[in-house]
Design a protein around this motif. Structure first.
Motif, mmCIF file in Angstrom:
data_model
loop_
_atom_site.group_PDB
_atom_site.id
_atom_site.type_symbol
_atom_site.label_atom_id
_atom_site.label_comp_id
_atom_site.label_asym_id
_atom_site.label_seq_id
_atom_site.Cartn_x
_atom_site.Cartn_y
_atom_site.Cartn_z
ATOM 1 N N ARG A 87 0.774 -1.159 0.129
ATOM 2 C CA ARG A 87 -0.057 -0.052 -0.009
ATOM 3 C C ARG A 87 0.916 1.267 -0.177
ATOM 4 N N ASN A 88 1.973 1.205 0.744
ATOM 5 C CA ASN A 88 2.901 2.479 0.919
ATOM 6 C C ASN A 88 3.613 2.525 -0.455
ATOM 7 N N ALA A 89 3.985 1.490 -0.897
ATOM 8 C CA ALA A 89 4.585 1.637 -2.284
ATOM 9 C C ALA A 89 3.811 2.232 -3.235
ATOM 10 N N ASN A 90 2.630 1.684 -3.399
ATOM 11 C CA ASN A 90 1.776 2.131 -4.113
ATOM 12 C C ASN A 90 1.260 3.486 -4.164
ATOM 13 N N ALA A 91 1.459 4.152 -2.812
ATOM 14 C CA ALA A 91 1.048 5.255 -2.464
ATOM 15 C C ALA A 91 2.202 6.306 -3.062
ATOM 16 N N CYS A 92 3.403 5.929 -2.733
ATOM 17 C CA CYS A 92 4.554 6.470 -3.284
ATOM 18 C C CYS A 92 4.574 6.719 -4.910
ATOM 19 N N TYR A 93 4.306 5.487 -5.410
ATOM 20 C CA TYR A 93 4.397 5.739 -6.992
ATOM 21 C C TYR A 93 3.050 6.555 -7.528
ATOM 22 N N PHE A 94 2.122 6.460 -6.867
ATOM 23 C CA PHE A 94 1.083 7.447 -7.296
ATOM 24 C C PHE A 94 1.431 9.064 -7.280
ATOM 25 N N THR A 95 2.059 9.157 -6.128
ATOM 26 C CA THR A 95 2.573 10.397 -5.551
ATOM 27 C C THR A 95 3.552 11.019 -6.507
ATOM 28 N N ALA A 96 4.383 10.096 -6.853
ATOM 29 C CA ALA A 96 5.514 10.208 -7.801
ATOM 30 C C ALA A 96 5.019 10.901 -9.258
ATOM 31 N N ILE A 97 4.133 9.866 -9.504
ATOM 32 C CA ILE A 97 3.533 10.261 -11.044
ATOM 33 C C ILE A 97 2.988 11.568 -10.905
ATOM 34 N N VAL A 137 10.581 2.192 -4.047
ATOM 35 C CA VAL A 137 11.323 1.117 -4.265
ATOM 36 C C VAL A 137 11.915 0.346 -3.161
ATOM 37 N N ILE A 138 12.080 1.020 -1.998
ATOM 38 C CA ILE A 138 12.471 0.430 -0.616
ATOM 39 C C ILE A 138 11.350 -0.175 -0.278
ATOM 40 N N PHE A 139 10.116 0.311 -0.239
ATOM 41 C CA PHE A 139 8.884 -0.456 0.335
ATOM 42 C C PHE A 139 8.967 -1.912 -0.478
ATOM 43 N N SER A 140 9.033 -2.113 -1.770
ATOM 44 C CA SER A 140 8.939 -2.894 -2.574
ATOM 45 C C SER A 140 9.943 -3.965 -2.125
ATOM 46 N N ALA A 141 11.192 -3.587 -1.922
ATOM 47 C CA ALA A 141 12.214 -4.385 -1.692
ATOM 48 C C ALA A 141 11.937 -4.932 -0.045
ATOM 49 N N LEU A 142 11.379 -4.081 0.679
ATOM 50 C CA LEU A 142 11.173 -4.819 2.053
ATOM 51 C C LEU A 142 9.994 -5.789 2.078
ATOM 52 N N ASP A 143 9.258 -5.535 0.978
ATOM 53 C CA ASP A 143 7.966 -6.856 0.825
ATOM 54 C C ASP A 143 8.508 -7.781 0.244
ATOM 55 N N THR A 144 9.790 -7.750 -0.705
ATOM 56 C CA THR A 144 10.323 -8.781 -0.993
ATOM 57 C C THR A 144 10.973 -9.759 -0.247
ATOM 58 N N VAL A 145 11.648 -9.222 0.925
ATOM 59 C CA VAL A 145 12.173 -9.753 1.872
ATOM 60 C C VAL A 145 11.076 -10.379 2.937
ATOM 61 N N ARG A 146 9.944 -9.684 3.159
ATOM 62 C CA ARG A 146 9.103 -10.287 3.872
ATOM 63 C C ARG A 146 8.595 -11.635 3.233
ATOM 64 N N ALA A 147 8.356 -11.704 1.948
ATOM 65 C CA ALA A 147 7.671 -12.508 1.300
ATOM 66 C C ALA A 147 8.582 -13.821 1.226
ATOM 67 N N PHE A 148 9.874 -13.818 1.228
ATOM 68 C CA PHE A 148 10.664 -14.861 1.411
ATOM 69 C C PHE A 148 10.594 -15.556 2.761
ATOM 70 N N ARG A 149 10.590 -14.559 3.585
ATOM 71 C CA ARG A 149 10.208 -15.281 5.207
ATOM 72 C C ARG A 149 8.942 -15.999 5.466
ATOM 73 N N ILE A 150 7.774 -15.735 4.789
ATOM 74 C CA ILE A 150 6.769 -16.057 4.841
ATOM 75 C C ILE A 150 6.789 -17.544 4.115
ATOM 76 N N VAL A 151 7.119 -17.489 2.977
ATOM 77 C CA VAL A 151 7.438 -18.895 2.438
ATOM 78 C C VAL A 151 8.396 -19.807 3.314
ATOM 79 N N GLN A 152 9.548 -19.174 3.953
ATOM 80 C CA GLN A 152 10.282 -19.968 4.842
ATOM 81 C C GLN A 152 9.316 -20.691 5.990
ATOM 82 N N PHE A 153 8.411 -19.882 6.541
ATOM 83 C CA PHE A 153 7.638 -20.311 7.567
ATOM 84 C C PHE A 153 6.713 -21.476 7.212
ATOM 85 N N GLU A 154 6.093 -21.290 5.968
ATOM 86 C CA GLU A 154 5.209 -22.283 5.409
ATOM 87 C C GLU A 154 5.977 -23.560 5.265
#
Length: 159
Positions: A87-97, A137-154
Motif C-alpha cells: 500500500r505504501n509503495a503504491n501511494a509513493c508511486y502514485f504520488t511520484a507520478i 522501491v524501498i517498500f517493494s524491496a522490504l516486501d520481497t524480504v518479507r515474502a521470502f520469510r513467509i515462504v520459509q515459515f510455510e
C-alpha cells in the motif's frame, strides 16, 4: 517562450519528466499486481481460518488442524505487514507520478511565460519525485524480504 530554445528542445524538456512517469507507471503496475495477490491470499486464509474456527468446537478436531490454525493466523499477520508495504509503495508511486505530471505541466508554463522563473522550483519538485520513487522501491524491496520469510515459515510448518 525562451528565444534560445527551439521547439524541439522545449518538447524534449517537457518529455523528460514524462519518461519518469512511464518508468514509475511500470513499477506501479508490478506493485499493484503484487498488492492484489497479497489481498487475495489474506481473504483465502481468512476463509480457511473461519472454517477451522467453526470446526474447532466439533468433536474430532485434530492436533494437525490446530497447528494449521496457528500457521494460518501467523501467515495472515505477516501478509498484513506485506499489504501495508505494498500500500505504501503504491501511494509513493502514485504520488511520484502526480509530481512528475505537475513538473511537466509547469515546465511548459515556465517555458511559455518568460517572466516567470520556476526552474529552481521545478528542479526541487523533480528531485522530490525521484525521492518518492526511491521510497516506493524501498517498500517493494522490504516486501520481497518479507515474502521470502513467509515462504520459509510455510515450508518449515509443513515439515
Amino acid at each position: 517562450m525562451n528565444d534560445s530554445l527551439s521547439i524541439t528542445q522545449v518538447i524534449q524538456l517537457i518529455i523528460a519528466p514524462a519518461g519518469m512517469i512511464n518508468a514509475t507507471g511500470l513499477l506501479l503496475l508490478t506493485v499493484s499486481n503484487r498488492y492484489a495477490l497479497i489481498l487475495n491470499r489474506i481473504r483465502l486464509l481468512n476463509e480457511e481460518k473461519r472454517r477451522l474456527t467453526r470446526k474447532a468446537g466439533e468433536p474430532g478436531y485434530t492436533t494437525l488442524e490446530n497447528q494449521r490454525m496457528e500457521s494460518v493466523v501467523r501467515q495472515i499477520r505477516s501478509l498484513q505487514d506485506r499489504a501495508r508495504m505494498m500500500r505504501n509503495a503504491n501511494a509513493c508511486y502514485f504520488t511520484a507520478i502526480g509530481i512528475f505530471v505537475g513538473v511537466s505541466l509547469f515546465l511548459g508554463i515556465d517555458l511559455l511565460l518568460t517572466y516567470l522563473d520556476l526552474q529552481p522550483l521545478l528542479l526541487a519538485f523533480f528531485l522530490i519525485g525521484m525521492f518518492v520513487d526511491l521510497l516506493g522501491v524501498i517498500f517493494s524491496a522490504l516486501d520481497t524480504v518479507r515474502a521470502f520469510r513467509i515462504v520459509q515459515f510455510e515450508v518449515a510448518a509443513d515439515e
